[in-house]
Design a protein around this motif. Structure first.
Motif, PDB file in Angstrom:
ATOM      1  N   PHE A 140       0.810  -1.289   0.031  1.00 12.47           N
ATOM      2  CA  PHE A 140       0.085   0.047   0.172  1.00 12.47           C
ATOM      3  C   PHE A 140       0.904   1.158  -0.119  1.00 12.47           C
ATOM      4  CE2 PHE A 140       0.377  -0.861   4.508  1.00 12.47           C
ATOM      5  CZ  PHE A 140       0.694   0.515   5.133  1.00 12.47           C
ATOM      6  N   TYR A 141       0.337   2.254  -0.415  1.00 11.44           N
ATOM      7  CA  TYR A 141       1.055   3.569  -0.466  1.00 11.44           C
ATOM      8  C   TYR A 141       0.742   4.452   0.486  1.00 11.44           C
ATOM      9  CZ  TYR A 141       0.960   1.783  -5.286  1.00 11.44           C
ATOM     10  OH  TYR A 141       1.258   1.244  -6.591  1.00 11.44           O
ATOM     11  N   PHE A 142       1.738   5.298   1.080  1.00 17.01           N
ATOM     12  CA  PHE A 142       1.189   6.403   2.112  1.00 17.01           C
ATOM     13  C   PHE A 142       2.139   7.635   2.052  1.00 17.01           C
ATOM     14  CE2 PHE A 142       4.394   3.584   4.108  1.00 17.01           C
ATOM     15  CZ  PHE A 142       5.184   4.758   4.883  1.00 17.01           C
ATOM     16  N   THR A 143       1.640   8.652   2.462  1.00 21.24           N
ATOM     17  CA  THR A 143       2.686   9.733   2.553  1.00 21.24           C
ATOM     18  C   THR A 143       3.191   9.891   3.965  1.00 21.24           C
ATOM     19  OG1 THR A 143       0.787  11.453   2.903  1.00 21.24           O
ATOM     20  CG2 THR A 143       1.425  10.889   0.672  1.00 21.24           C
ATOM     21  N   SER A 144       4.307  10.681   4.059  1.00 16.73           N
ATOM     22  CA  SER A 144       4.739  10.719   5.530  1.00 16.73           C
ATOM     23  C   SER A 144       5.801  11.944   5.528  1.00 16.73           C
ATOM     24  CB  SER A 144       5.409   9.626   5.962  1.00 16.73           C
ATOM     25  OG  SER A 144       6.122   9.944   7.241  1.00 16.73           O
ATOM     26  N   ASN A 145       5.825  12.701   6.501  1.00 18.65           N
ATOM     27  CA  ASN A 145       6.877  14.036   6.604  1.00 18.65           C
ATOM     28  C   ASN A 145       8.090  13.372   7.531  1.00 18.65           C
ATOM     29  OD1 ASN A 145       5.286  13.882   8.837  1.00 18.65           O
ATOM     30  ND2 ASN A 145       5.469  16.200   8.978  1.00 18.65           N
ATOM     31  N   ARG A 146       8.344  12.354   7.489  1.00 21.52           N
ATOM     32  CA  ARG A 146       9.391  11.714   8.247  1.00 21.52           C
ATOM     33  C   ARG A 146      10.793  12.355   8.061  1.00 21.52           C
ATOM     34  NH1 ARG A 146      11.173   5.643   6.828  1.00 21.52           N
ATOM     35  NH2 ARG A 146      12.576   5.965   8.509  1.00 21.52           N
ATOM     36  N   ARG A 147      10.888  12.563   6.837  1.00 19.06           N
ATOM     37  CA  ARG A 147      12.177  12.931   6.283  1.00 19.06           C
ATOM     38  C   ARG A 147      12.585  14.466   6.557  1.00 19.06           C
ATOM     39  NH1 ARG A 147      13.818  15.997   2.317  1.00 19.06           N
ATOM     40  NH2 ARG A 147      11.634  15.823   1.489  1.00 19.06           N
ATOM     41  N   ASP A 148      11.381  15.289   6.331  1.00 15.40           N
ATOM     42  CA  ASP A 148      11.560  16.597   6.542  1.00 15.40           C
ATOM     43  C   ASP A 148      10.030  17.034   7.172  1.00 15.40           C
ATOM     44  OD1 ASP A 148      11.185  19.486   6.514  1.00 15.40           O
ATOM     45  OD2 ASP A 148      12.627  19.602   4.818  1.00 15.40           O
ATOM     46  N   PHE A 152       5.782  16.338   2.674  1.00 14.85           N
ATOM     47  CA  PHE A 152       5.228  14.940   2.728  1.00 14.85           C
ATOM     48  C   PHE A 152       5.765  14.006   1.397  1.00 14.85           C
ATOM     49  CE2 PHE A 152       2.225  16.845   5.492  1.00 14.85           C
ATOM     50  CZ  PHE A 152       2.049  15.891   6.354  1.00 14.85           C
ATOM     51  N   ASP A 153       6.450  13.331   1.482  1.00 11.11           N
ATOM     52  CA  ASP A 153       7.203  12.375   0.768  1.00 11.11           C
ATOM     53  C   ASP A 153       6.198  10.890   0.533  1.00 11.11           C
ATOM     54  OD1 ASP A 153       9.659  13.727   0.518  1.00 11.11           O
ATOM     55  OD2 ASP A 153      10.455  12.576   2.114  1.00 11.11           O
ATOM     56  N   LEU A 154       6.329  10.352  -0.758  1.00 13.34           N
ATOM     57  CA  LEU A 154       5.444   9.240  -1.036  1.00 13.34           C
ATOM     58  C   LEU A 154       6.293   7.908  -0.698  1.00 13.34           C
ATOM     59  CD1 LEU A 154       2.645   8.004  -2.136  1.00 13.34           C
ATOM     60  CD2 LEU A 154       3.804   8.092  -4.342  1.00 13.34           C
ATOM     61  N   TYR A 155       5.656   6.738  -0.215  1.00 12.86           N
ATOM     62  CA  TYR A 155       6.295   5.623   0.262  1.00 12.86           C
ATOM     63  C   TYR A 155       5.178   4.663  -0.240  1.00 12.86           C
ATOM     64  CZ  TYR A 155       9.145   8.282   3.404  1.00 12.86           C
ATOM     65  OH  TYR A 155      10.033   9.196   4.025  1.00 12.86           O
ATOM     66  N   GLU A 156       5.940   3.445  -0.235  1.00 14.61           N
ATOM     67  CA  GLU A 156       5.254   2.277  -0.632  1.00 14.61           C
ATOM     68  C   GLU A 156       5.581   1.011   0.418  1.00 14.61           C
ATOM     69  OE1 GLU A 156       4.357  -0.902  -4.335  1.00 14.61           O
ATOM     70  OE2 GLU A 156       5.980   0.161  -4.376  1.00 14.61           O
ATOM     71  N   MET A 157       4.583   0.693   1.257  1.00  9.97           N
ATOM     72  CA  MET A 157       4.927  -0.500   2.351  1.00  9.97           C
ATOM     73  C   MET A 157       4.597  -1.801   1.710  1.00  9.97           C
ATOM     74  SD  MET A 157       5.469  -0.592   5.384  1.00  9.97           S
ATOM     75  CE  MET A 157       5.069   1.024   6.598  1.00  9.97           C
ATOM     76  N   ASP A 158       5.604  -2.639   1.692  1.00  7.89           N
ATOM     77  CA  ASP A 158       5.549  -4.170   1.239  1.00  7.89           C
ATOM     78  C   ASP A 158       4.661  -4.763   2.486  1.00  7.89           C
ATOM     79  OD1 ASP A 158       6.271  -6.896   1.363  1.00  7.89           O
ATOM     80  OD2 ASP A 158       7.030  -6.382  -0.519  1.00  7.89           O
TER      81      ASP A 158
END
Length: 627
Positions: A140-148, A152-158
């Motif tokens: 699934f995909y999610f956005t997060s501001n963990r880096r900065d 918000f960056d886009l991530y993919e969770m296996d």
């Protein structure tokens, strides 16, 4: 599927005072024993619906059987609300989100079939938001501001390893908005102002980024969906139009076409899983109108009708055989209904109105309009108590929505019905700057907050006076967030217009609020500055002038203030300082702070306490006071 009868609801006419029958009054506890239930994730076998419900006093996750035969509670939080996201595509695990005490720092959690909960985004201070399942159901995909914290960056969770991989790094305020089914194309959106943004299409294979929005166009753009073959991007825009409409962009040729328009804003649009249907939601004069189209024939599907209740939202199952309907009205909390396409059968999954409440005792909202100081037509929603008449005029409250840019809408509100049931008329004003009435109307309050919008609100009193059944000596004003600001602006800048004020976490110092916005609002910061003013520039002079805190010595009318201690948008210090300043005038001020709430009160016990205190305040200082 179990067949149910259509709902029979008595439409209460605002033209009738209904003095010929006694209206029962209900307690705050009874009104907030109505349920709030929402959700749309079908289980893999499509026998259950994953929903969020507050029946435990706080939001938790439940599973409802789609035949209407029962439910199962799945989470048991007693502290922080847990909001359902989705079942897993191939099993009975599910995702939910939660923050801490309303601080809006939401994480994504997994609950397995044994009830074990895992935080999949455990990064301190980072906000993570679910963005959908991959087409192959392996991630699934999610956005997060963990880096900065600002972006918000886009991530993919296996979903096997539960390890996230970054798909897009946002370093230029180009925000990931929609990923295509093949993951080749990514839509990026850059905010410019609250009424203008830019939309881009990124080819992740070549790295090329194409701007879809015409440069310098005064319009908004929002992606809606990709076609299954990834050849077409559907998006919402108000380019060269007063209202938002659905358009299509051909990725290969760059050609675009209008797909659907209305005389109101198209709020949302999406295709069903295999593109059999298209769902379109329209904001039609403060109520949602839903249309479903068969994409093969182009014809509109005949939707089931519910007397005096509207369908405000739908979700279609992956098999495209079932459709979840959200059905409600201003006198009925929203219920979830399952519709079966083949048979037309309906199954009612919820009964959200407290059975102790007779719907005939409630009041339907009526859309009305009046003229402001410059002739502009101002829409509003009027709630007339059954007991009101020319011989028995009632006190009234002007109800101001949040925002800026929000909208009061036809829909159920336990709080509004509680006040109206106890004899207070409500006029929910959609002053200039409200959404839903075209972009010209929406932009009329830009850098005019606390001035022209306030004049719209004050002139609502003339409309109330013409009704003949409102006690014009007993008019109060109430609102939350931006509406709370309008309450304080009214008391500070028009101190003789209203008898009392009810401020629910309202802004009182725009300079501080705009300087202390949460870091994850960085993408929208310049847009906010464009509408309200830049607190680091000469705009600060105007922001000082329209901030009630600096003019609190003008406030002479009784005030009640409600605040959540964890509010990241309107900090508690805003309410602390206005309460102290108004009390210094010798004015009666009541102050209620909830240590476990944020920008909006989620727990029933806090709603009952806080809103019950508002009623006591109104009865004391508005209904019974010598004003």
């Amino acid at each position: 599927m179990k067949k149910i009868l259509p709902f029979v609801v008595l439409a209460i006419s605002l033209a009738c005072s209904q003095q010929d029958r006694e209206i029962q009054q209900y307690t705050i506890e009874q009104f907030f024993d109505n349920l709030s239930v929402f959700g749309s994730s079908f289980s893999v076998d499509e026998t259950r619906l994953l929903v969020t419900s507050n029946e435990t006093g706080i939001y938790n996750v439940f599973a409802l059987k789609v035949d209407g035969s029962g439910k199962e509670q799945l989470t048991y939080s007693e502290e922080d609300s847990r909001m359902a996201i989705s079942w897993f595509p191939a099993d009975d695990r599910f995702l939910f989100s939660s923050d801490r005490g309303g601080n809006e720092i939401r994480h994504i959690y997994l609950q397995d079939t044994g009830g074990m909960v895992s935080d999949l985004t455990p990064w301190e201070g980072a906000v993570s938001s679910f963005s959908g399942w991959a087409r192959d159901d392996r991630s699934f995909y999610f956005t997060s501001n963990r880096r900065d914290p600002r972006y918000f960056d886009l991530y993919e969770m296996d979903i096997i390893t539960m390890e996230p991989a970054m798909l897009y790094e946002n370093r230029e305020n180009l925000n990931p908005a929609l990923l295509s089914h093949s993951e080749r194309y990514l839509v990026l959106v850059r905010p410019i102002t609250t009424s203008r943004n830019e939309m881009f299409l990124m080819d992740r294979e070549s790295g090329e980024i194409i701007q879809i929005s015409p440069p310098e166009a005064e319009a908004t753009y929002s992606p809606a969906d990709f076609s299954l073959d990834d050849r077409t991007l559907y998006f919402l825009t108000d380019q060269e139009s007063e209202f938002t409409y659905l358009a299509a962009y051909d990725i290969a040729s760059g050609e675009r076409e209008v797909v659907y328009t209305a005389d109101w804003d198209v709020m949302y649009a999406s295709n069903s899983y295999n593109e059999k249907y298209r769902v379109i939601g329209i904001n039609e004069d403060a109520r949602t109108m839903v249309k479903v189209f068969d994409l093969e024939t182009g014809s509109e599907i005949d939707m089931p009708e519910f007397e005096a209740r509207d369908i405000s939202g739908v979700s279609i199952s992956r098999s495209e055989e079932l459709m979840r309907l959200t059905v409600g009205s201003s006198t009925s909390p929203y219920d979830l209904i399952i519709y079966e396409f083949g048979s037309g059968d309906l199954a009612r999954l919820t009964s959200t109105l407290n059975p102790e409440i007779d719907r005939d005792d409630l009041v339907a909202g009526q859309v009305v309009r009046y003229r402001s100081f410059d002739g502009l037509e101002i829409p509003a929603i009027l709630y007339k108590p059954h007991q009101a008449s020319e011989n028995d005029p009632v006190p009234a409250l002007l109800w101001i929505h949040g925002g800026p840019g929000g909208q009061s809408r036809i829909g159920f509100s336990s709080l509004i019905q509680y006040f109206v049931n106890h004899g207070y008329a409500i006029l929910a004003v959609n002053n200039r700057g409200s959404s839903g009435y075209g972009k010209t109307f929406y932009n009329l309050d830009n850098q005019r907050h606390g001035e022209d919008d306030l004049a719209d609100v004050v002139l609502a009193k003339e409309y109330l006076a013409d009704l003949g059944w409102v006690d014009m000596e007993r008019i109060g004003i109430m609102g939350g967030s931006y509406g709370g600001y309008m309450v304080m602006a009214a008391l500070a800048f028009q101190p003789e217009e209203f008898a009392v004020g009810v401020n629910i976490f309202g802004v009182t110092n725009w300079i501080r609020t705009l300087r202390s916005i949460p870091p994850w609002w960085e993408a929208q910061k310049e847009a906010l500055y464009d509408e309200l003013g830049d607190p680091t520039s000469e705009d600060s002079l105007r922001l000082y002038r329209i901030s009630p805190l600096f003019h609190a010595n003008n406030v002479t009318k009784p005030l009640i203030v409600l605040q959540g201690a964890n509010d990241p948008r309107v900090l508690q210090v805003e309410s602390d300082e206005i309460v102290e300043a108004v009390r210094a005038n010798g004015v009666p001020v009541e102050y209620v702070v909830f240590e476990d709430e944020g920008h909006g009160f989620m727990k029933k016990e806090n709603q009952i306490e806080g809103y019950g205190k508002i009623m006591k305040f109104l009865d004391n200082y508005l209904r019974a006071a010598d004003v």
